[in-house]
Scaffold this motif. Structure first.
Motif, PDB file in Angstrom:
ATOM      1  N   PRO A 223       0.802  -1.229   0.000  1.00 11.98           N
ATOM      2  CA  PRO A 223       0.000   0.000   0.000  1.00 11.98           C
ATOM      3  C   PRO A 223       0.836   1.281   0.000  1.00 11.98           C
ATOM      4  O   PRO A 223       0.348   2.339  -0.390  1.00 11.98           O
ATOM      5  CB  PRO A 223      -0.795  -0.118   1.304  1.00 11.98           C
ATOM      6  CG  PRO A 223       0.095  -0.930   2.204  1.00 11.98           C
ATOM      7  CD  PRO A 223       0.834  -1.877   1.312  1.00 11.98           C
ATOM      8  N   LYS A 224       2.095   1.192   0.462  1.00  9.51           N
ATOM      9  CA  LYS A 224       2.912   2.401   0.584  1.00  9.51           C
ATOM     10  C   LYS A 224       4.263   2.184  -0.108  1.00  9.51           C
ATOM     11  O   LYS A 224       4.352   1.470  -1.086  1.00  9.51           O
ATOM     12  CB  LYS A 224       3.078   2.770   2.059  1.00  9.51           C
ATOM     13  CG  LYS A 224       1.762   3.168   2.740  1.00  9.51           C
ATOM     14  CD  LYS A 224       1.999   3.640   4.172  1.00  9.51           C
ATOM     15  CE  LYS A 224       0.681   4.081   4.812  1.00  9.51           C
ATOM     16  NZ  LYS A 224       0.895   4.557   6.209  1.00  9.51           N
ATOM     17  N   LYS A 225       5.289   2.824   0.416  1.00  7.32           N
ATOM     18  CA  LYS A 225       6.613   2.690  -0.193  1.00  7.32           C
ATOM     19  C   LYS A 225       7.097   1.245  -0.135  1.00  7.32           C
ATOM     20  O   LYS A 225       6.771   0.494   0.798  1.00  7.32           O
ATOM     21  CB  LYS A 225       7.648   3.575   0.537  1.00  7.32           C
ATOM     22  CG  LYS A 225       7.466   5.064   0.350  1.00  7.32           C
ATOM     23  CD  LYS A 225       8.714   5.844   0.725  1.00  7.32           C
ATOM     24  CE  LYS A 225       9.174   5.650   2.153  1.00  7.32           C
ATOM     25  NZ  LYS A 225       8.265   6.187   3.153  1.00  7.32           N
ATOM     26  N   ILE A 226       7.898   0.881  -1.138  1.00  6.89           N
ATOM     27  CA  ILE A 226       8.518  -0.440  -1.171  1.00  6.89           C
ATOM     28  C   ILE A 226      10.028  -0.265  -1.128  1.00  6.89           C
ATOM     29  O   ILE A 226      10.591   0.519  -1.897  1.00  6.89           O
ATOM     30  CB  ILE A 226       8.129  -1.220  -2.445  1.00  6.89           C
ATOM     31  CG1 ILE A 226       6.624  -1.467  -2.492  1.00  6.89           C
ATOM     32  CG2 ILE A 226       8.893  -2.544  -2.515  1.00  6.89           C
ATOM     33  CD1 ILE A 226       6.168  -2.084  -3.803  1.00  6.89           C
ATOM     34  N   VAL A 294       9.550   2.939  -5.430  1.00  2.53           N
ATOM     35  CA  VAL A 294      10.309   1.752  -5.020  1.00  2.53           C
ATOM     36  C   VAL A 294      11.752   2.190  -4.765  1.00  2.53           C
ATOM     37  O   VAL A 294      12.334   2.894  -5.592  1.00  2.53           O
ATOM     38  CB  VAL A 294      10.313   0.665  -6.116  1.00  2.53           C
ATOM     39  CG1 VAL A 294      11.233  -0.485  -5.721  1.00  2.53           C
ATOM     40  CG2 VAL A 294       8.920   0.145  -6.363  1.00  2.53           C
ATOM     41  N   ILE A 295      12.308   1.777  -3.634  1.00  2.00           N
ATOM     42  CA  ILE A 295      13.711   2.070  -3.323  1.00  2.00           C
ATOM     43  C   ILE A 295      14.486   0.770  -3.416  1.00  2.00           C
ATOM     44  O   ILE A 295      14.257  -0.163  -2.643  1.00  2.00           O
ATOM     45  CB  ILE A 295      13.878   2.715  -1.937  1.00  2.00           C
ATOM     46  CG1 ILE A 295      13.212   4.091  -1.897  1.00  2.00           C
ATOM     47  CG2 ILE A 295      15.362   2.850  -1.590  1.00  2.00           C
ATOM     48  CD1 ILE A 295      11.796   4.094  -1.423  1.00  2.00           C
ATOM     49  N   LEU A 296      15.390   0.690  -4.381  1.00  2.00           N
ATOM     50  CA  LEU A 296      16.219  -0.491  -4.613  1.00  2.00           C
ATOM     51  C   LEU A 296      17.555  -0.262  -3.926  1.00  2.00           C
ATOM     52  O   LEU A 296      18.287   0.669  -4.266  1.00  2.00           O
ATOM     53  CB  LEU A 296      16.401  -0.689  -6.116  1.00  2.00           C
ATOM     54  CG  LEU A 296      17.154  -1.905  -6.634  1.00  2.00           C
ATOM     55  CD1 LEU A 296      16.566  -3.196  -6.082  1.00  2.00           C
ATOM     56  CD2 LEU A 296      17.127  -1.920  -8.151  1.00  2.00           C
ATOM     57  N   VAL A 327       9.131  -3.893   3.139  1.00  2.00           N
ATOM     58  CA  VAL A 327      10.564  -4.126   2.947  1.00  2.00           C
ATOM     59  C   VAL A 327      10.744  -5.576   2.504  1.00  2.00           C
ATOM     60  O   VAL A 327      10.310  -6.502   3.192  1.00  2.00           O
ATOM     61  CB  VAL A 327      11.376  -3.866   4.230  1.00  2.00           C
ATOM     62  CG1 VAL A 327      12.866  -4.087   3.968  1.00  2.00           C
ATOM     63  CG2 VAL A 327      11.137  -2.444   4.739  1.00  2.00           C
ATOM     64  N   ILE A 328      11.379  -5.760   1.359  1.00  2.00           N
ATOM     65  CA  ILE A 328      11.622  -7.092   0.815  1.00  2.00           C
ATOM     66  C   ILE A 328      13.121  -7.346   0.790  1.00  2.00           C
ATOM     67  O   ILE A 328      13.887  -6.559   0.221  1.00  2.00           O
ATOM     68  CB  ILE A 328      11.063  -7.220  -0.616  1.00  2.00           C
ATOM     69  CG1 ILE A 328       9.550  -6.931  -0.630  1.00  2.00           C
ATOM     70  CG2 ILE A 328      11.355  -8.607  -1.188  1.00  2.00           C
ATOM     71  CD1 ILE A 328       8.978  -6.799  -2.036  1.00  2.00           C
ATOM     72  N   GLN A 350      10.322  -3.260  14.311  1.00  2.00           N
ATOM     73  CA  GLN A 350      10.112  -2.199  15.305  1.00  2.00           C
ATOM     74  C   GLN A 350       9.647  -0.898  14.648  1.00  2.00           C
ATOM     75  O   GLN A 350       8.956  -0.093  15.275  1.00  2.00           O
ATOM     76  CB  GLN A 350      11.396  -1.961  16.101  1.00  2.00           C
ATOM     77  CG  GLN A 350      11.725  -3.089  17.063  1.00  2.00           C
ATOM     78  CD  GLN A 350      12.951  -2.805  17.897  1.00  2.00           C
ATOM     79  OE1 GLN A 350      13.358  -1.660  18.033  1.00  2.00           O
ATOM     80  NE2 GLN A 350      13.545  -3.844  18.459  1.00  2.00           N
ATOM     81  N   LEU A 351      10.030  -0.710  13.383  1.00  2.00           N
ATOM     82  CA  LEU A 351       9.570   0.469  12.650  1.00  2.00           C
ATOM     83  C   LEU A 351       8.156   0.284  12.091  1.00  2.00           C
ATOM     84  O   LEU A 351       7.636   1.152  11.394  1.00  2.00           O
ATOM     85  CB  LEU A 351      10.536   0.773  11.492  1.00  2.00           C
ATOM     86  CG  LEU A 351      11.957   1.201  11.887  1.00  2.00           C
ATOM     87  CD1 LEU A 351      12.840   1.317  10.645  1.00  2.00           C
ATOM     88  CD2 LEU A 351      11.934   2.509  12.658  1.00  2.00           C
ATOM     89  N   LYS A 352       7.553  -0.909  12.393  1.00  2.00           N
ATOM     90  CA  LYS A 352       6.185  -1.237  11.972  1.00  2.00           C
ATOM     91  C   LYS A 352       6.069  -1.372  10.444  1.00  2.00           C
ATOM     92  O   LYS A 352       5.031  -1.062   9.855  1.00  2.00           O
ATOM     93  CB  LYS A 352       5.189  -0.203  12.480  1.00  2.00           C
ATOM     94  CG  LYS A 352       5.093  -0.175  14.002  1.00  2.00           C
ATOM     95  CD  LYS A 352       4.002   0.738  14.468  1.00  2.00           C
ATOM     96  CE  LYS A 352       3.721   0.473  15.906  1.00  2.00           C
ATOM     97  NZ  LYS A 352       4.077   1.320  16.894  1.00  2.00           N
ATOM     98  N   ALA A 353       7.144  -1.842   9.846  1.00  2.00           N
ATOM     99  CA  ALA A 353       7.109  -2.129   8.412  1.00  2.00           C
ATOM    100  C   ALA A 353       6.625  -3.553   8.186  1.00  2.00           C
ATOM    101  O   ALA A 353       6.742  -4.415   9.069  1.00  2.00           O
ATOM    102  CB  ALA A 353       8.497  -1.937   7.807  1.00  2.00           C
ATOM    103  N   LYS A 354       6.110  -3.826   6.989  1.00  2.00           N
ATOM    104  CA  LYS A 354       5.815  -5.194   6.594  1.00  2.00           C
ATOM    105  C   LYS A 354       7.098  -5.749   5.972  1.00  2.00           C
ATOM    106  O   LYS A 354       7.603  -5.205   4.997  1.00  2.00           O
ATOM    107  CB  LYS A 354       4.675  -5.245   5.585  1.00  2.00           C
ATOM    108  CG  LYS A 354       4.367  -6.665   5.106  1.00  2.00           C
ATOM    109  CD  LYS A 354       3.347  -6.700   3.982  1.00  2.00           C
ATOM    110  CE  LYS A 354       3.133  -8.127   3.505  1.00  2.00           C
ATOM    111  NZ  LYS A 354       2.204  -8.196   2.344  1.00  2.00           N
ATOM    112  N   VAL A 355       7.607  -6.841   6.541  1.00  2.00           N
ATOM    113  CA  VAL A 355       8.900  -7.360   6.113  1.00  2.00           C
ATOM    114  C   VAL A 355       8.722  -8.734   5.473  1.00  2.00           C
ATOM    115  O   VAL A 355       8.143  -9.638   6.067  1.00  2.00           O
ATOM    116  CB  VAL A 355       9.890  -7.464   7.305  1.00  2.00           C
ATOM    117  CG1 VAL A 355      11.288  -7.803   6.796  1.00  2.00           C
ATOM    118  CG2 VAL A 355       9.914  -6.172   8.110  1.00  2.00           C
ATOM    119  N   ILE A 356       9.221  -8.875   4.253  1.00  2.00           N
ATOM    120  CA  ILE A 356       9.219 -10.169   3.550  1.00  2.00           C
ATOM    121  C   ILE A 356      10.667 -10.615   3.483  1.00  2.00           C
ATOM    122  O   ILE A 356      11.500  -9.977   2.836  1.00  2.00           O
ATOM    123  CB  ILE A 356       8.624 -10.033   2.138  1.00  2.00           C
ATOM    124  CG1 ILE A 356       7.192  -9.482   2.221  1.00  2.00           C
ATOM    125  CG2 ILE A 356       8.631 -11.380   1.423  1.00  2.00           C
ATOM    126  CD1 ILE A 356       6.580  -9.174   0.866  1.00  2.00           C
TER     127      ILE A 356
END
Length: 557
Positions: A223-226, A294-296, A327-328, A350-356
């Motif tokens: 939904p937001k930044k990747i 998207v930030i690579l 975050v992938i 801890q930053l409440k990101a979705k992590v894959i």
């Protein structure tokens, strides 16, 4: 007149019993050909060391015989040591277009670009280097333009596979040349050097194309930044990220020096298809809505100074990870890096990101660039070698690869598992391993190459564990008496203000030791220093079980 026959010698100056800093040598008579020149990042025991490269003492001793450096592909563990080696030994460098592009970027930084001769090759090239000629064949890996090498020698053909897998649906349509490999095997292979990285993994390594499908699916759901982190040199993966970003109407920003370098070179040479308008600068990220960016970035192995690590610590100057961002980590940790990667993943949660993250087979975000057991057996079956030398892997991987070779018909006595420097000599079609050449690890620390040895590392280890205690004694030139009490300086040992009794006792012991030596009319400063070190060292270990580095300084005024 009968032709004079010489020994064919095969050995490694790096890359066996370890993963990294690959360097192999093929020698026939007075012709030496070097394959790859990689680097390896140090573990936590090599304090302060930036890089490990191969020891080329043997090549320097025989530099008039060195004909060329042949580079199989552009990964760091195959090209990272080239700038440091070329400073000592200039030789022509052969490689494919992308490989040479990556090497040129390194040499430009080291001021070696003008003095190095580059020769571009491809799978159809033939190279004549004296008594040995070379031909090549295409392979798959996680970077484009990978080659296997055939050394045509008077003794027989030697094949070096480079890093490979058999991806029959490659992203860039560079297919493995099975037909040519079969023909090479049909012509006869005296010795095969084949990589062993995935010798413990059963089955086949999945196609890189599967990763692209999972990346695109994750992009659609975010939904937001990747933020996506992978190996910068995995050009196939970078293209899949760019394609998924295009399909989901996202701009791409690059974080990390190596990521910027690889993308720039790959785009320039035509290995990455990316419209100019799709790429944005990191300073522009916050101008776009989160769902369109998207930030690579680098840092998939948990490197402390890499982009992902700084993002996870909220210490990046321009970009931050906010709750709801995705975050992938599109890579599997290399053995030894698991702890660093886990620390970053914890920070991201801890930053409440979705992590894959996690094993590529579970998330679908990573597949290996190395062939698994069935592919290693296929290579052996295609080549049908008389002698087999498993390379590029830790000892257990080399051992497993030997078992795979036996399962497809290579006799056990014809397989050689080598340590670095071990030489396989082949004469009259018979191979023996009875000698070694000088080699080892060269440590790079800043601008210093090889100037840090075991003694320096031991001192760094002591300093890191127990600190340092400096004892300054001032003596008079006129009457050789102590002019004042010794100055005691502690760094990383104890906090002086909370250890006054300990400092007082060290002071007293130093005064006693110096006065005793003065009464004995001892004049050698080395004796004073050694006496002080021994007295204080024994006392500290008895009292607090610590062994700090003790550095006595004698000043004569």
């Amino acid at each position: 007149m009968k032709e004079t026959r010489h020994n064919l010698s095969i050995f490694a100056l790096g890359g066996v019993n370890e993963i990294g800093k690959n360097m192999y040598v093929i020698q026939y008579a007075d012709d030496i050909i070097v394959v790859d020149c990689g680097s390896k990042f140090p573990d936590e025991h090599l304090l302060g060391i930036d890089l490990i490269i191969p020891d080329i003492t043997y090549l320097l001793e025989n530099q008039s015989k060195v004909k060329a450096l042949i580079v199989t592909h552009g990964h760091e563990d195959h090209i990272g040591g080239i700038p440091y080696i070329l400073k000592q030994l200039n030789m022509p460098v052969y490689g494919t277009r992308l490989t040479l592009g990556l090497i040129e970027s390194k040499l430009r930084e080291h001021g070696l670009l003008g003095s190095t001769r580059f020769i571009e090759i491809d799978s159809d090239s033939n190279v004549d280097l004296g008594a040995v000629s070379l031909s090549f064949f295409s392979t798959n890996h996680s970077i484009p333009d990978c080659l296997g090498i055939v050394f045509h020698t008077p003794e027989g053909n030697v094949v070096h596979t480079g890093d490979f897998k058999f991806d029959l649906t490659p992203v860039n349509e560079q297919y493995p040349d099975l037909y040519r490999m079969a023909n090479i095997g049909h012509s006869g292979v005296l010795a095969l050097l084949s990589e062993s990285t995935n010798a413990e993994r059963t089955g086949f390594t999945p196609s890189e194309r599967l990763v692209g499908e999972h990346i695109e699916e994750a992009f659609k759901k975010a939904p937001k930044k990747i933020f996506i982190s992978t190996f910068a040199s995995n050009v196939h993966r970078l293209q899949q990220v760019i394609d998924a970003a295009g399909k989901t109407n996202r701009k791409v920003a690059l974080l990390g020096r190596s990521m910027v370098n690889v993308v720039t070179i790959a785009r320039k040479l035509g290995y990455l298809d990316m419209p100019d308008e799709q790429l944005i600068d990191t300073s522009e990220v916050n101008r776009y809505s989160p769902e369109s960016v998207v930030i690579l970035c680098t840092g998939s192995q948990g490197e402390p100074m890499a982009a992902l690590s700084r993002l996870s610590n909220s210490s990046h100057r321009q970009i931050e990870i906010l709750p709801g961002d995705t975050v992938i980590i599109a890579a599997t940790p290399i053995p030894g890096n698991e702890r660093n990667v886990s620390r970053i993943v914890d920070n991201l949660f801890q930053l409440k990101a979705k992590v894959i993250y996690g094993s590529g087979t579970l998330t679908g975000m990573h597949v290996s660039g190395h062939g698994s057991q069935e592919e290693l057996k296929l290579m052996l079956t295609l080549m049908k070698p008389k002698y087999f030398i498993p390379i590029h892997g830790e000892f257990r991987m080399l051992h497993q690869h030997r078992l795979l070779a036996e399962s497809v018909g290579v006799s056990q006595e014809n397989t050689f598992i080598l340590n670095i420097g071990d030489v396989v000599d082949i004469s009259n079609q018979t191979a023996r391993q009875t000698r070694k050449v000088p080699t080892g690890n060269i440590l790079v620390d800043g601008l210093g190459i090889g100037d840090v040895g075991n003694v320096v590392l031991r001192d760094r280890k002591v300093l890191s564990e127990d600190g340092i205690l400096i004892v300054v004694v001032t003596l008079s030139k006129t009457d050789s008496k102590m002019m004042s009490k010794p100055d005691i300086i502690s760094r990383g040992f104890v906090y002086v203000r909370e250890s006054e009794d300990l400092m007082d006792e060290i002071n007293r012991m130093t005064v006693a030791a110096v006065n005793q030596l003065l009464e004995m009319n001892v004049s050698q400063w080395g004796v004073y220093k050694q006496t002080i070190k021994e007295a204080i060292g024994k006392y500290l270990y008895t009292q607090i079980q610590r062994r700090p580095m003790i550095l006595p300084i004698i000043i004569h005024v």
